[in-house]
Design an enzyme around this catalytic site. Sequence first.
Site, mmCIF file in Angstrom:
data_model
loop_
_atom_site.group_PDB
_atom_site.id
_atom_site.type_symbol
_atom_site.label_atom_id
_atom_site.label_comp_id
_atom_site.label_asym_id
_atom_site.label_seq_id
_atom_site.Cartn_x
_atom_site.Cartn_y
_atom_site.Cartn_z
ATOM 1 N N CYS A 183 -11.033 27.503 -21.880
ATOM 2 C CA CYS A 183 -11.823 28.680 -21.517
ATOM 3 C C CYS A 183 -12.299 29.425 -22.772
ATOM 4 O O CYS A 183 -11.513 29.683 -23.684
ATOM 5 C CB CYS A 183 -10.975 29.606 -20.654
ATOM 6 S SG CYS A 183 -11.815 31.130 -20.203
ATOM 7 N N CYS B 100 -11.159 34.189 -23.626
ATOM 8 C CA CYS B 100 -10.181 34.875 -24.485
ATOM 9 C C CYS B 100 -10.078 34.162 -25.829
ATOM 10 O O CYS B 100 -10.174 32.941 -25.903
ATOM 11 C CB CYS B 100 -8.793 34.875 -23.826
ATOM 12 S SG CYS B 100 -8.665 35.996 -22.414
ATOM 13 N N CYS C 214 -7.673 34.441 -13.242
ATOM 14 C CA CYS C 214 -7.897 34.927 -14.605
ATOM 15 C C CYS C 214 -6.877 36.026 -14.859
ATOM 16 O O CYS C 214 -6.918 37.075 -14.199
ATOM 17 C CB CYS C 214 -9.319 35.455 -14.763
ATOM 18 S SG CYS C 214 -9.556 36.312 -16.329
ATOM 19 N N GLN D 293 -17.317 51.327 -18.067
ATOM 20 C CA GLN D 293 -16.334 50.815 -19.027
ATOM 21 C C GLN D 293 -15.355 49.901 -18.300
ATOM 22 O O GLN D 293 -14.813 50.274 -17.254
ATOM 23 C CB GLN D 293 -15.596 51.979 -19.689
ATOM 24 C CG GLN D 293 -16.504 52.934 -20.465
ATOM 25 C CD GLN D 293 -17.127 52.293 -21.707
ATOM 26 O OE1 GLN D 293 -16.683 51.248 -22.170
ATOM 27 N NE2 GLN D 293 -18.170 52.914 -22.237
ATOM 28 N N TYR E 217 -28.700 55.842 -24.116
ATOM 29 C CA TYR E 217 -28.046 54.707 -23.453
ATOM 30 C C TYR E 217 -26.910 55.292 -22.594
ATOM 31 O O TYR E 217 -25.767 54.868 -22.682
ATOM 32 C CB TYR E 217 -27.489 53.694 -24.461
ATOM 33 C CG TYR E 217 -28.446 53.314 -25.572
ATOM 34 C CD1 TYR E 217 -29.347 52.262 -25.407
ATOM 35 C CD2 TYR E 217 -28.455 54.006 -26.790
ATOM 36 C CE1 TYR E 217 -30.232 51.914 -26.431
ATOM 37 C CE2 TYR E 217 -29.332 53.662 -27.801
ATOM 38 C CZ TYR E 217 -30.206 52.624 -27.627
ATOM 39 O OH TYR E 217 -31.075 52.289 -28.643
ATOM 40 N N GLU F 219 -31.610 56.457 -19.979
ATOM 41 C CA GLU F 219 -31.036 55.207 -19.483
ATOM 42 C C GLU F 219 -32.163 54.347 -18.908
ATOM 43 O O GLU F 219 -32.977 54.844 -18.141
ATOM 44 C CB GLU F 219 -29.984 55.532 -18.399
ATOM 45 C CG GLU F 219 -29.542 54.378 -17.544
ATOM 46 C CD GLU F 219 -28.912 53.219 -18.319
ATOM 47 O OE1 GLU F 219 -28.095 53.472 -19.228
ATOM 48 O OE2 GLU F 219 -29.255 52.066 -18.015
ATOM 49 N N CYS G 272 -19.602 48.735 -29.047
ATOM 50 C CA CYS G 272 -18.744 47.630 -28.609
ATOM 51 C C CYS G 272 -18.844 46.462 -29.575
ATOM 52 O O CYS G 272 -18.179 45.452 -29.378
ATOM 53 C CB CYS G 272 -19.081 47.203 -27.184
ATOM 54 S SG CYS G 272 -20.774 46.678 -26.989
#
Length: 403
Positions: free
Chosen positions: A87, A90, A168, A238, A267, A291, A361
């Site tokens: 996968c 992660c 998951c 979030q 944003y 936005e 982020c």
Amino acid sequence: MVLRPGTNAGALVTLELTVGPAAHGGHCVARHDNRVVFVRHALPGERVRARITETRSRYLRADAVEVLSASPDRVAAPCPYAGPGRCGGCDFQHVTAEGQRRLKTQVVREQLVRLGGLAESEVADVSVSPLPGGPLGWRTRVRYAVDDAGRVGFRRHRSHEVLPVDRCLIAAPAIQDSDVTGRRWPDASAVECAAGAEGVSVLAVPTEGRAWLVAGEPEVVERAAGRVWRLPPTAFWQVHPAAADTFAACVLDLLDPRPGERVVDLYGGVGLFAAPIAERVGPDGEVTLVESDRAAAAAAKAALADLPQVRVVRGRVERLLGRLTDLLDLAVLDPPRTGAGAAVVEALVAVAPRAVAYVACDPGALARDVSTFRAAGWRLAEVRAFDAFPMTHHVECIALLTP
Ligand SMILES: C[S@@+](CC[C@H](N)C(=O)[O-])C[C@H]1O[C@@H](n2cnc3c(N)ncnc32)[C@H](O)[C@@H]1O
């Protein structure tokens, strides 16, 4: 051994490597034959046998397939789908939670120095803090891919191939307990799950056309910063259950909005930052949220309807900023992963607010935009970093920039 360029060109080749520091993207850096090797599934200081997965003229990519000497931060991955060639979701299942934060701290500092132009001494006290809850069961939004047999899963690292999964472990418990992985999805190319405060909504997404609701409500309920939001499952929220409250409190603390001030929330999503800022600036202040997503802007308008000092403007920041920023005291910038970009930063700097809170982020995008702020005479006054995405290489930074 000399490796010729090409993806998978060295797939059968393994090398013994001494692993160096973490680099942005979920891997560590080693060296072979005067080339950098980006090694996944390894840790700094380890000696590993690594299988080459990609060969380029200036660098190689590899997966550690055998650990010859292990880091004290290494643990057995809790997820059976994690590991070389498996996968791609992660990156750090093989690392203790504290070790993951040390890797991310190293990456945030390195990006701010290399791309942001800061001195090592200026970033020495930046460190990634945990959010409440452990490294599993935190992900309240999950987008599964669907394979040709209609099974859901995740794409293998740097591949389009879907690895079917039955669970998951980083997904929120309500998503793990839903029957999404047990079903077949022959008509969908993706399945999206959103776990809000009052249940899970599941959308099936076709290759073309509109997604359809399969389970749960068409609006997800979220609570944060003392308010309630109702938003479409696809609107940005979030992902970590503790992130919304933590980030809203952090932005307020860094900006310290005062009564009567004028603020832009760029944003702005559904208004997570605009709402508490509006409460602080009060009825004599003004908060303009920008936005681009129609549904998110509508959800923001509805959720913040009791705050007449908030104006929601639907559109793209790049197009609207010039018209919005006269007489500005404060700004929040929370762009997508690509960052705000030089044009937006320069337009903001030109109207000289007294401070900007930059919610990022991607530390690389943050660092590039910090360098634009610095070129305009601004300084990075503070950076707080949070492990809002445990088990992955992702990290959230909130920076305070001042003229
Ligand atoms: C990282 S999210 C942040 C949302 C919000 N600040 C929050 O924390 O909930 C970025 C938001 O920017 C919006 N967006 C993306 N590109 C944009 C653009 N060019 N102009 C305005 N909004 C944009 C997205 O729809 C998304 O809601």
